[in-house]
Design a protein around this motif. Structure first.
Motif, PDB file in Angstrom:
ATOM      1  N   LYS A 256       9.789   1.695   0.769  1.00  0.00           N
ATOM      2  CA  LYS A 256       8.910   2.318  -0.216  1.00  0.00           C
ATOM      3  C   LYS A 256       7.482   1.917   0.135  1.00  0.00           C
ATOM      4  O   LYS A 256       7.203   0.758   0.420  1.00  0.00           O
ATOM      5  N   VAL A 257       6.584   2.909   0.123  1.00  0.00           N
ATOM      6  CA  VAL A 257       5.190   2.677   0.466  1.00  0.00           C
ATOM      7  C   VAL A 257       4.337   3.004  -0.751  1.00  0.00           C
ATOM      8  O   VAL A 257       4.377   4.130  -1.269  1.00  0.00           O
ATOM      9  N   GLU A 258       3.555   2.017  -1.225  1.00  0.00           N
ATOM     10  CA  GLU A 258       2.724   2.204  -2.418  1.00  0.00           C
ATOM     11  C   GLU A 258       1.250   2.128  -2.039  1.00  0.00           C
ATOM     12  O   GLU A 258       0.816   1.197  -1.356  1.00  0.00           O
ATOM     13  N   VAL A 259       0.485   3.101  -2.519  1.00  0.00           N
ATOM     14  CA  VAL A 259      -0.951   3.144  -2.205  1.00  0.00           C
ATOM     15  C   VAL A 259      -1.729   3.647  -3.411  1.00  0.00           C
ATOM     16  O   VAL A 259      -1.170   4.229  -4.343  1.00  0.00           O
ATOM     17  N   LEU A 260      -3.053   3.426  -3.368  1.00  0.00           N
ATOM     18  CA  LEU A 260      -3.949   4.029  -4.350  1.00  0.00           C
ATOM     19  C   LEU A 260      -4.739   5.159  -3.705  1.00  0.00           C
ATOM     20  O   LEU A 260      -4.941   6.207  -4.291  1.00  0.00           O
ATOM     21  N   GLY A 261      -5.220   4.934  -2.519  1.00  0.00           N
ATOM     22  CA  GLY A 261      -5.931   5.975  -1.775  1.00  0.00           C
ATOM     23  C   GLY A 261      -6.125   5.505  -0.356  1.00  0.00           C
ATOM     24  O   GLY A 261      -6.796   4.495  -0.136  1.00  0.00           O
ATOM     25  N   THR A 262      -5.525   6.184   0.609  1.00  0.00           N
ATOM     26  CA  THR A 262      -5.557   5.669   1.971  1.00  0.00           C
ATOM     27  C   THR A 262      -5.020   6.704   2.951  1.00  0.00           C
ATOM     28  O   THR A 262      -4.521   7.751   2.558  1.00  0.00           O
ATOM     29  N   HIS A 263      -5.128   6.384   4.247  1.00  0.00           N
ATOM     30  CA  HIS A 263      -4.611   7.239   5.314  1.00  0.00           C
ATOM     31  C   HIS A 263      -3.553   6.458   6.077  1.00  0.00           C
ATOM     32  O   HIS A 263      -3.823   5.369   6.588  1.00  0.00           O
ATOM     33  N   SER A 278       2.368   3.100   9.673  1.00  0.00           N
ATOM     34  CA  SER A 278       1.142   2.727  10.382  1.00  0.00           C
ATOM     35  C   SER A 278      -0.065   3.050   9.512  1.00  0.00           C
ATOM     36  O   SER A 278      -0.209   4.177   9.040  1.00  0.00           O
ATOM     37  N   LEU A 279      -0.933   2.061   9.328  1.00  0.00           N
ATOM     38  CA  LEU A 279      -2.070   2.225   8.423  1.00  0.00           C
ATOM     39  C   LEU A 279      -3.368   2.422   9.196  1.00  0.00           C
ATOM     40  O   LEU A 279      -3.725   1.615  10.055  1.00  0.00           O
ATOM     41  N   LEU A 280      -4.068   3.500   8.863  1.00  0.00           N
ATOM     42  CA  LEU A 280      -5.362   3.774   9.484  1.00  0.00           C
ATOM     43  C   LEU A 280      -6.521   3.345   8.605  1.00  0.00           C
ATOM     44  O   LEU A 280      -7.547   2.880   9.100  1.00  0.00           O
ATOM     45  N   GLU A 281      -6.374   3.515   7.294  1.00  0.00           N
ATOM     46  CA  GLU A 281      -7.503   3.280   6.395  1.00  0.00           C
ATOM     47  C   GLU A 281      -6.983   2.854   5.025  1.00  0.00           C
ATOM     48  O   GLU A 281      -5.981   3.385   4.552  1.00  0.00           O
ATOM     49  N   GLY A 282      -7.649   1.893   4.380  1.00  0.00           N
ATOM     50  CA  GLY A 282      -7.255   1.450   3.045  1.00  0.00           C
ATOM     51  C   GLY A 282      -6.224   0.338   3.093  1.00  0.00           C
ATOM     52  O   GLY A 282      -6.196  -0.473   4.025  1.00  0.00           O
ATOM     53  N   LYS A 283      -5.347   0.289   2.108  1.00  0.00           N
ATOM     54  CA  LYS A 283      -4.280  -0.702   2.046  1.00  0.00           C
ATOM     55  C   LYS A 283      -3.010  -0.042   1.528  1.00  0.00           C
ATOM     56  O   LYS A 283      -3.065   0.853   0.691  1.00  0.00           O
ATOM     57  N   VAL A 284      -1.871  -0.502   2.044  1.00  0.00           N
ATOM     58  CA  VAL A 284      -0.592  -0.040   1.521  1.00  0.00           C
ATOM     59  C   VAL A 284       0.350  -1.236   1.395  1.00  0.00           C
ATOM     60  O   VAL A 284       0.233  -2.212   2.137  1.00  0.00           O
ATOM     61  N   LYS A 285       1.266  -1.140   0.465  1.00  0.00           N
ATOM     62  CA  LYS A 285       2.301  -2.156   0.307  1.00  0.00           C
ATOM     63  C   LYS A 285       3.628  -1.539   0.708  1.00  0.00           C
ATOM     64  O   LYS A 285       4.030  -0.505   0.181  1.00  0.00           O
ATOM     65  N   VAL A 316      -3.366   2.380  16.364  1.00  0.00           N
ATOM     66  CA  VAL A 316      -2.863   3.363  15.406  1.00  0.00           C
ATOM     67  C   VAL A 316      -3.090   4.798  15.857  1.00  0.00           C
ATOM     68  O   VAL A 316      -2.418   5.716  15.380  1.00  0.00           O
ATOM     69  N   ASP A 317      -4.028   5.016  16.793  1.00  0.00           N
ATOM     70  CA  ASP A 317      -4.230   6.390  17.257  1.00  0.00           C
ATOM     71  C   ASP A 317      -2.991   6.929  17.943  1.00  0.00           C
ATOM     72  O   ASP A 317      -2.742   8.132  17.952  1.00  0.00           O
ATOM     73  N   GLU A 318      -2.183   6.016  18.519  1.00  0.00           N
ATOM     74  CA  GLU A 318      -0.940   6.466  19.137  1.00  0.00           C
ATOM     75  C   GLU A 318       0.062   6.944  18.088  1.00  0.00           C
ATOM     76  O   GLU A 318       0.846   7.857  18.329  1.00  0.00           O
ATOM     77  N   SER A 319       0.024   6.315  16.908  1.00  0.00           N
ATOM     78  CA  SER A 319       0.966   6.676  15.845  1.00  0.00           C
ATOM     79  C   SER A 319       0.707   8.068  15.285  1.00  0.00           C
ATOM     80  O   SER A 319       1.626   8.728  14.813  1.00  0.00           O
TER      81      SER A 319
END
Length: 397
Positions: A256-263, A278-285, A316-319
């Motif tokens: 499960k991936v939880e975010v508020l606002g991200t890429h 894979s996280l590009l921007e922001g934060k995820v749990k 992350v550009d590869e992802s």
């Protein structure tokens, strides 16, 4: 790091016997840093040894100069990193052919001119010509998707469009109407792409999602709960719109991936052992059913295998290369890499045990036919043989 243009000029001059006196010291430094290139350069001075390597560059070359420049840069970055870390042992993981591929790539223009002048035969017995021709007929995927409504009815979406936008009506990205919807009811829908398909969707909250091939996204036509929850099987790239007090949650069969606002990008196919976020921007749990949870920072990737959850730094550009119409393979296991390829070209790929441990590296446009991917595979190991029957491909030695 050496610039690609300068290396090309320096090594072309060396091959042609036109290197200037003041360039000898610099060339010596280059060969000292990459001794495998010096050995190969000496081999290529003999036309009898040039034939085999020439085919490698011909297959490597691309009609897109920008893409070729990125590939050359990636190759030199990789080789420089490996040599700096553990010059001898790590280099052998890529083998002699990696050195050959790099050298042929950076001096390709000069060698190409030798080929044209001397009429060298570039035929390659390892892969029959008919297999290459058959690979040219295996076309890439395109914009294909089906939308399943709450009542179970399904509609095929316009292949001339790149995606849909959720609202009071479902429209295509150009504004034309795809389907009228009820304004006052929350309804669950499923957007799915087949093998050989991709599609985009803008959800009701403004979140944008890119679906890769063989992927399903289950979502509501409007978000009315305290949490914005969607379900995913497959691979998708998310650009989540920020909505105060309403976290966005992506649920897969494995995490499960939880975010508020991200890429971020989610790669989670039920039949594959490993799942990646894979996280590009922001934060995820990221959390797994066993209870383990990790918070990702930009540039990090969470890997899930069974109940194990690990995090590592990745390019992350590869992802998300697939989103930008590219395949990028960075020392990736052949099975994992070709699973992506098979889904996109809607083909079945059988990997013989003799090549199962091979690692693939390189870059190729997803808009090209399968023969271009085949050439990247041959660049990694020129002894691989290919058999193609219909939409079934077999790799072996």
């Amino acid at each position: 790091m050496y610039t690609i243009d300068h290396i090309i000029q320096l090594l072309q001059a060396y091959l042609k016997g036109e290197i200037l006196p003041n360039e000898h010291a610099e060339l010596s430094m280059l060969f000292e840093k990459y001794p495998e290139l010096q050995d190969l350069a000496k081999k290529l001075e003999d036309p009898a040894n040039l034939r085999e390597e020439l085919q490698a560059y011909e297959e490597f070359s691309t009609s897109d100069p920008a893409q070729e420049q990125r590939i050359l840069s990636n190759i030199m970055d990789k080789i420089e990193a490996q040599v700096d870390q553990q010059p001898k042992r790590r280099w052998m993981q890529y083998g002699w052919y990696a050195a050959a591929a790099c050298f042929i790539a950076v001096v390709g223009l000069g060698i190409w001119q030798i080929n044209k002048r001397d009429g060298i035969d570039t035929s390659d017995p390892a892969t029959p010509v008919d297999a290459v021709k058959l690979a040219e007929n295996l076309l890439p995927g395109g914009n294909r998707a089906t939308l399943q409504l709450a009542d179970g009815a399904s509609i095929g979406l316009d292949q001339q469009q790149v995606g849909i936008v959720m609202g009071d009506e479902i429209t295509y990205t150009d504004g034309s109407v795809a389907l009228a919807t009820a304004k006052d009811e929350k309804r669950m829908m499923i957007l799915s792409t087949p093998r050989g398909g991709q599609y985009q969707i803008a959800l009701a909250d403004g979140t944008k999602v890119w679906l890769n091939a063989d992927t399903r996204l289950r979502y509501p036509n409007k978000f009315t709960d305290k949490q914005r929850v969607v379900e995913l099987d497959g691979e998708a790239y998310f650009e989540v719109a920020k909505v105060a007090g309403k976290p966005f949650i992506v649920v897969t069969a494995k995490e499960k991936v939880e975010v508020l606002g991200t890429h971020f990008n989610v790669y989670s196919f039920p039949k594959e052992k490993e799942s990646k976020v894979s996280l590009l921007e922001g934060k995820v749990k990221v959390s797994v059913p066993a209870g383990k949870t990790r918070l990702l920072q930009p540039g990090e990737q969470a890997s899930v295998q069974g109940e194990e959850l690990s995090v590592q730094q990745v390019p992350v550009d590869e992802s998300i290369a697939w989103k930008n119409d590219e395949f990028m393979f960075n020392n990736e296991p052949l099975g994992t890499a070709l699973a992506q390829v098979a889904r996109w070209y809607d083909i079945d790929i059988e990997i013989d045990p003799s090549v199962a441990k091979m690692k693939l590296w390189g870059s190729v446009s997803r808009l090209d036919n399968f023969d271009k991917v085949l050439k990247i595979i041959k660049m990694t190991d020129d002894k691989i043989k290919v058999q193609i029957e219909g939409r079934r491909v077999r790799l072996m030695k």
